[in-house]
Design an enzyme around this catalytic site. Sequence first.
Site, PDB file in Angstrom:
ATOM      1  N   SER A 291       5.822   9.650  33.150  1.00  0.00           N
ATOM      2  CA  SER A 291       6.287   8.266  33.238  1.00  0.00           C
ATOM      3  C   SER A 291       7.158   7.961  32.034  1.00  0.00           C
ATOM      4  O   SER A 291       7.178   8.719  31.052  1.00  0.00           O
ATOM      5  CB  SER A 291       5.078   7.316  33.260  1.00  0.00           C
ATOM      6  OG  SER A 291       5.463   5.967  33.072  1.00  0.00           O
TER       7      SER A 291
ATOM      8  N   TYR B  17      -3.149   4.366  31.021  1.00  0.00           N
ATOM      9  CA  TYR B  17      -2.009   4.980  31.695  1.00  0.00           C
ATOM     10  C   TYR B  17      -1.154   5.764  30.710  1.00  0.00           C
ATOM     11  O   TYR B  17      -0.734   6.895  30.986  1.00  0.00           O
ATOM     12  CB  TYR B  17      -1.187   3.877  32.368  1.00  0.00           C
ATOM     13  CG  TYR B  17      -0.072   4.366  33.255  1.00  0.00           C
ATOM     14  CD1 TYR B  17      -0.350   4.971  34.474  1.00  0.00           C
ATOM     15  CD2 TYR B  17       1.268   4.199  32.891  1.00  0.00           C
ATOM     16  CE1 TYR B  17       0.672   5.399  35.305  1.00  0.00           C
ATOM     17  CE2 TYR B  17       2.294   4.627  33.716  1.00  0.00           C
ATOM     18  CZ  TYR B  17       1.994   5.221  34.921  1.00  0.00           C
ATOM     19  OH  TYR B  17       3.002   5.651  35.737  1.00  0.00           O
TER      20      TYR B  17
END
Length: 283
Positions: A142, A155
């Site tokens: 990401s 995350y």
Amino acid sequence: MHGFAGKVAVVTGAGSGIGQALALELARAGAKLAISDVDTAGLAETEAQLKAIGAAVKADRLDVTEREEFLAYADAVREHFGKVNQVYNNAGITFVGSIEDSQFKDIERVMDVDYWGVVNGTKAFLPHLIASGDGHIINISSALGLFSAPGQAAYVSAKFAVRGFTEALRLEMVRAGHPVRVTTVHPGGVKTGFARNAIFADGLDQDGLAELFEEQQAKTTPQRAAQVIVAGVRRNKARVLVGPDVKAMDLVVRLTGSEPERLLGGPVMSRVKGVVTRLLPKR
């Protein structure tokens, strides 16, 4: 790997978003698809779209956190198609909330899916990729695998771990002389249902956060993201950045190290702080 025709590609999290777009993009390039997701309705929709364009497809419900299930799945895909060439470890979830307000289980769940799911997929398919003589592992990290953000510790931790794991794997494949290429993908804001499907800590404005992400940060379509990823795989890139936002922030991090706020001062940082303030629970 300059072409995709006849290659067997595995895509996890293919029921929606980037995973679905990737499966369709690969099918249009001539690949055969093994797709999976825990969302059986979304998976069925992707399967129908793939069959509509004439792709060979095997669709299965798969929980990437279940290691034994993943190992059996890898063997089943190999038996079905006779080989495996590409694996796109894409399945992921997120939890939004401060470390203070997070429960251990919230962090563990994100790590189980986003990090261990990638490890499970890599380990399960690696022998088959080596045996193919023409393998490629593509792990989806990401933008938050390049820099951090408040309220996203779980995350961020998982995506940084995916980045490190995948970069180490690429070096190991080169050193061992195995015929397996390795790519890490860092998408920025992509227009999917990811934010609305996130799990939120108590007291956070879930609708407000999702709306904010969709309006201000999600500038790249899943279709465009898939095109960029496939182009990067075709060129055997070690790292693929998806979206102008992640490219800009990657540059900021390179210039400022671990303190990008030094460069993002003034109006920009004030705006970020205003957004965060709106989303944090009132105490």
